[in-house]
Design an enzyme around this catalytic site. Structure first.
Site, mmCIF file in Angstrom:
data_model
loop_
_atom_site.group_PDB
_atom_site.id
_atom_site.type_symbol
_atom_site.label_atom_id
_atom_site.label_comp_id
_atom_site.label_asym_id
_atom_site.label_seq_id
_atom_site.Cartn_x
_atom_site.Cartn_y
_atom_site.Cartn_z
ATOM 1 N N LYS A 22 -43.127 26.334 -76.523
ATOM 2 C CA LYS A 22 -43.086 27.655 -75.807
ATOM 3 C C LYS A 22 -41.516 27.967 -75.721
ATOM 4 O O LYS A 22 -41.164 29.293 -76.000
ATOM 5 C CB LYS A 22 -43.825 27.565 -74.743
ATOM 6 N N ASN A 23 -40.679 26.964 -74.997
ATOM 7 C CA ASN A 23 -39.420 27.340 -74.669
ATOM 8 C C ASN A 23 -38.272 27.637 -76.119
ATOM 9 O O ASN A 23 -37.208 27.964 -75.904
ATOM 10 C CB ASN A 23 -38.754 26.415 -73.881
ATOM 11 N N CYS A 116 -39.526 33.758 -58.813
ATOM 12 C CA CYS A 116 -40.178 32.552 -59.444
ATOM 13 C C CYS A 116 -40.287 31.598 -58.364
ATOM 14 O O CYS A 116 -39.602 31.204 -57.711
ATOM 15 C CB CYS A 116 -39.180 32.141 -60.548
ATOM 16 N N ARG A 121 -33.669 32.223 -59.161
ATOM 17 C CA ARG A 121 -33.408 32.242 -60.679
ATOM 18 C C ARG A 121 -32.474 33.483 -60.918
ATOM 19 O O ARG A 121 -32.468 34.434 -61.503
ATOM 20 C CB ARG A 121 -34.648 32.602 -61.578
ATOM 21 N N ASP A 307 -38.750 20.130 -66.295
ATOM 22 C CA ASP A 307 -40.055 20.700 -66.402
ATOM 23 C C ASP A 307 -41.250 19.408 -66.568
ATOM 24 O O ASP A 307 -42.355 19.751 -66.814
ATOM 25 C CB ASP A 307 -40.159 21.528 -67.936
ATOM 26 N N ARG A 399 -50.104 29.848 -69.603
ATOM 27 C CA ARG A 399 -48.796 30.452 -70.023
ATOM 28 C C ARG A 399 -48.076 29.639 -70.926
ATOM 29 O O ARG A 399 -47.444 29.505 -71.847
ATOM 30 C CB ARG A 399 -47.824 30.502 -68.833
#
Ligand code: EPZ
Length: 420
Positions: A22-23, A116, A121, A307, A399
């Site tokens: 995803k990133n 967030c 952030r 993460d 997500r």
């Protein structure tokens, strides 16, 4: 809204294939703004976040088609330079259209991302970096407004109080590739997803060296053309599945992984007592002996991934011994602690630290997802818990994890969806 229900206690066994990262996909999709030519991106996971980025690109004038994991991006009418609040506010990563819009159009107006749950952030490093390329940047009515007659290469230090910034490095790279002259980014982020973006930009005709290291050098070019690229595997999904094997005392073959992207996690899991066997581009993961508590400090890559912190905390909640977690990237990223406690986890918070005393077992309970990786942590806890766990607000999970229920069901998990 849906909730995910898990009947815990099954030892997961079998094979799981990891999706594209995803990133990596999100900034690479943004990079297609740098050319009018067609770009083809393969191994793109079907996620809430990737679909949000498709919408953002369409709002900026791109034509985006997605079929069977392959995205084709072509240009419609002219490119719009304004990325509006209603889309950007749903996904922080949208800020990564700032660099390519500025690089291509020499102007950009991008809404500041919404707040967030995992912590502050800011975007000060993004602004510092593009100012170093000669752009005027200011904040106006909730938007970052940037413009430049021309962009020229600059030398900048992009480290912040919490270390390097992934998306700030991405934004500066995507603006610098079309600037005139040489750009040097010191304290660049070294994450594999940053390197993957650089590889895509090089395929488009950019001149970049040092990506994946703290010093990135870019020689600006006049024009970038279309390219075809396959996204690297998602190391966070891979890590999550590795922990699913260990927390259920299972035996899983995790396929489509890149070992060197998982160095810190593999090191910690082996220290704890896991057996991790590497074959081709797969990892077989199971317990070698009784696991024990370890110390985890989250750091920029190649340090332990922030993460993966929440998911690791689920595992350590059911492993004998004491584990100390320290958040050096997001010191407040502990929203999952309260939910794990509802399942019987013994966790003590102290500033950026959390001390976990492993329990014999967790008990299933109704819990609430607060963000993407916290929801993954609750799935892992539910797989190991005695009884039934129901996780509400699972749009957070959608997500960043493609078909996670199906993947877990194929490993034997008793997991299903119910209406809230
Ligand atoms: C990327 O976010 C990831 N998202 C995050 O993953 C990940 O947690 C984070 O990097 C850290 O690895 C994407 O790639 C889409 P940062 P990013 O800028 O780039 C501070 C997930 O779960 N900072 O590297 O936004 C910041 O507050 C998500 O997939 C500044 O001080 O993170 C943080 O403490 C969550 N000023 C640290 O740097 C800035 O201008 C690292 O943040 C920017 C960031």
């Amino acid at each position: 809204m849906d909730k995910l229900v898990i009947e815990g206690g099954v030892k997961l066994k079998g094979e799981v294939v990891i999706s594209g990262a995803k990133n990596s996909v999100l900034p690479i999709l943004a990079a297609t703004l740098l050319t009018d030519d067609a770009c083809i991106i393969k191994s793109v996971p079907n996620l809430r976040d990737t679909n949000t980025m498709f919408k953002i690109l369409r709002s900026l004038g791109k034509v985006v088609e997605y079929d069977g994991g392959v995205v084709t991006v072509t240009s419609g009418k002219s490119i719009n330079y304004i990325a509006d609040y209603k889309l950007v506010s749903t996904m922080r990563a949208s800020i990564c259209v700032l660099g390519p819009l500025l690089g291509r159009l020499k102007k950009a107006k991008v809404s500041l991302p919404g707040g967030c749950i995992i912590g502050d952030r800011p975007v000060d490093l993004h602004i510092k970096g593009i100012r170093a390329l000669g752009a005027d940047v200011h904040i106006e009515s909730g938007y970052v407004v940037a413009g430049a007659k021309k962009l020229k290469g600059g030398h900048m230090y992009l480290g912040g109080v919490y270390g390097s910034s992934v998306l700030a490095t991405d934004n500066v790279m995507m603006a610098a590739v079309l600037a005139s002259g040489k750009t040097v980014i010191e304290s660049a982020a070294c994450e594999p997803e940053v390197a993957d973006l650089a590889e895509f930009l090089i395929k488009m005709g950019a001149k970049i060296k040092g990506h994946g290291t703290p010093i990135i050098e870019i020689d600006g070019v006049k024009h970038l053309h279309g390219a075809t690229h396959t996204i690297i595997p998602d190391r966070i999904e891979a890590g999550t599945m590795m922990l699913a094997s260990l927390i259920t005392d299972g035996d899983i073959l995790v396929k489509n992984v890149c070992f060197r992207h998982l160095g810190a996690l593999i090191d910690k899991l082996e220290e704890s007592g896991a057996a991790i066997i590497k074959t081709d581009n797969s990892l077989r993961v199971r317990k070698r002996k009784q696991l024990r508590g370890v110390t985890i400090t989250t750091l920029p890559y190649p340090g332990f991934e922030t993460d993966m912190q929440a998911q690791m905390m689920s595992l350590m909640s059911v492993v004998p011994g004491t584990s100390l977690f320290t958040g050096r990237i997001y010191p407040d990223r502990f929203m999952h602690v309260a939910e794990l406690r509802r399942m019987g986890a013994q966790i003590q918070r102290e500033g950026p630290h959390a001390i976990v005393e492993g329990e014999k077992y967790l008990s299933g309970a109704p819990v609430m997802a607060s963000d993407l990786r916290a929801s993954a942590c609750l799935v892992l806890a539910g797989l190991a818990a005695r009884g039934k766990t129901s996780i509400s607000r699972i749009y957070h999970l959608e997500r960043g994890y493609e078909n996670i229920e199906e993947k877990l069901q194929n490993l034997g998990a008793r997991v299903w969806r119910e209406k809230e």
